[in-house]
Every structure is written in C-alpha cells, then in structure tokens.
Design a protein around this motif. Sequence first.
Motif: not given
Length: 414
Positions: A310-311, A333-342
Amino acid sequence: MSRGKRAVPATIADPAAAANKRVEEAVAEKRKRSQRPFPAAPFEETLEFARAIYTFGSGQPVRRLSIFDHLQKSPESGPSRQLIVNANKYGLIEGSYAAEHLKVTADGLKAIDADIQPREQTKARAKLAIDSIPPFAALYGRFVSNKLPARAALIDAAKEVGVPDGMHEECVDTFIVNLRFIGLLQTLSGAERIVTVDHLLDSLPSTQGTARKSVNETGRGIQTEREISRSEGRSHAVITTEHAHFDTTCFYVTPIGEDGSEQRQHADLFLGSLVEPALEQFSLTVVRADMIDKPGTITRQIIEYLLRSRLVIADLSFHNPNVFYELALRHAIRLPVVQLVRASDRIPFDLNQIRTVRIDTSGIHAFVPKIDTYRSEIASQVRRALEDPDAVDNPITTYYPGMRVHIDGAPPHG
C-alpha cells in the motif's frame, strides 16, 4: 389458520430506494469527514502553491485553468481542488476552486516575497500558519514557552479544543510540522521547545541583506550517525509473501548493509525510532528487505513488495543504487511513496522536486530532541499519500501523465 404475507425488508422490496439511501449516507459521511477545522496539508506545501501563483502571474491574479496547466495538473481533480481549499484556509489566496481567477492575498504576498524583510515575513507566516487556524492557535497558546509535550498530551489537547473525532492525529502532525517550518519549534537546552514569536523574531536580522538560513536548515552537519547511540537488541518478525497482507503493508526501502556496518546502524535507527512509530496510527506493518523470509528468490519477493504494498517509504541516505532502482520501479506503477534522507546527503536533481523529510543525524544532540517532530513530518506525508493514492507526484507522472503499467496477476490497488 390463515397464512399472512411476511414483511419483506425494504432493502429487498425496493433495491433502488436502498441504493439511494446508501448513496445519501456515503455523501453525508464524506461531508462529515471533509469538515476539518484546519487545512488538509502543511503550510509549507501550500505556500509553494501560492508562490507558483505569484510567480506565474508576476503578482497579478491568474486564471485558475492557466496556473494548473502550468503546473501540469488537472484543474478539476481532487488534489487540485484541495490545494485551493488549503490555500484559502491559510489565508494565502483569494478565489475558490470554482473561481475564474486566483489571487495571492496581502498577507500571502508577505509570506512568499523574497524581498520582504525576514522579521516581517516570519510574522506573516506565523499569523497564517498558526494564528489564523483556530485549533493550531489554541494549541500554541496552551503550550508556548514550554517543551514540546508528549504526543498523547497534544492529542488530548486537540480533543479539548474541539477537533472532531478521527482528526486528532492529523491535527497534531500538521501543527508540529507548521511550527517547525515557521521556526517556532527550536532545540533549546537539549529539548525541543515551542518558542514565542518575539523570541523567534529576536533571532532574525532586521534587514534582508543579512545572510541567514531558515530555522529548519540550521545545524545540518556533515558527520554521520556513528555519533548516534546504536539501537541494540532489535529483533524483527520474519515475513513471508504468503502471510503478507499488502493492503496493510508499508515496504521500507533503505540501505541495509552488513551487521554492525554504518548503514545497518542507520537503517535500524530510522526504522525503530522514526518509521515504525510514525506509522502506528495508520495500522500499517513495516517490512524491510531483511525481514522477508529467505526461501525463494529474494529479488522476486522485494519486487512483489514494491509493486503491491500500500505504501513505500524510501530512504535516500548514502545514495545507495539499489534504493534508487527500487524507487524507480515504484514510480513506474504510480503508487504512493514517501521519501526520507539524512540532512547531510544531497538529493539528486530528478528527485529534489519531490517533498522529502530531511533528518539531521549530525550527532545525538541534534537528532534525539527532534525525534517527535520527525515522526510527525513522516506521518503527515504518509497521510497525504494514503488519502489520495491517485495523486502520485514523481518524474514519470509529471512528464508522462498518461503512462500506465499493467501487472499480470496483481490485484488492483484501491
């Protein structure tokens, strides 16, 4: 004894009436859910929309259809309408989602104009992001000049100030994210504290010519999380694809490395201290590649999680090539992503236009006091991604909006 006719339930006797009733109930429930007493997005994100209007129109009102065409978004889509609603709630623009023209307000202009003096701009932003939103103003008035309280205390306070049931978590997350963006949440004496506007203004130059960094950019060092206390003794349940419920799964894409390596310490720290706590309110199970059962082809299982979860939360730290490869599959595939980074890592150009939660790992004293804030930032981004999974924003959706990928054997997402 005569046999009377049995009463037939209305849902069977009149299917059309039953269907209409379900529609009416659904509409009523949707209206009830949509009546947030606060905007449905953080102030920073909405500010970017107001800035786009101002830049596109050189300070003049712009046609609603034209600005969304410029932004390569459908003007009638749900996310586009919500952008306008949020900008109105924050007092950044004039004009509804049905208006022909949109215009930045006087206060909105102060909040986005690069030529405005820092103190004036900060006052305008504090007014719009906190003071003008009743629940946020109430929470700020209650806790200002104190340490950021425990999350449970903030949720209780949100209930007391009249935030409707089911919206307390979102209210608290957005409030904390707004405080941090404005600069009203600062690390003082080893703890995050909610400071007064006067305290914040005293730390700013009075003229634009004085070089400064925004509050949420300060303190970003170049050291690594070797200085951070290692999370020890973690044990993860082994997940098999047979037992995975993808509709309640968040797949955490991150550099893992060998046991004891810097990357493994980083992955364990972010997973246990930030990602898992942030996702508790969404009832999502977090799965990382090393938690997948070993039998079978591990690469195939990873791809299955990428395509069906789902995520996905992607940690871009260390510029790991596997992470970028897996992120590209998810984008396709155009599905939800959340990005993190230092905070010390540079985000590649193609991805730096996508909102990313930046986390300062320059040392334990920089990281620990902000843990609750980072969790709220992650939760806020997760909520936005899950509420409208069709509104996925990445380089593929931007430049090839009509592109669709069909996966044989995979159930539809929804």
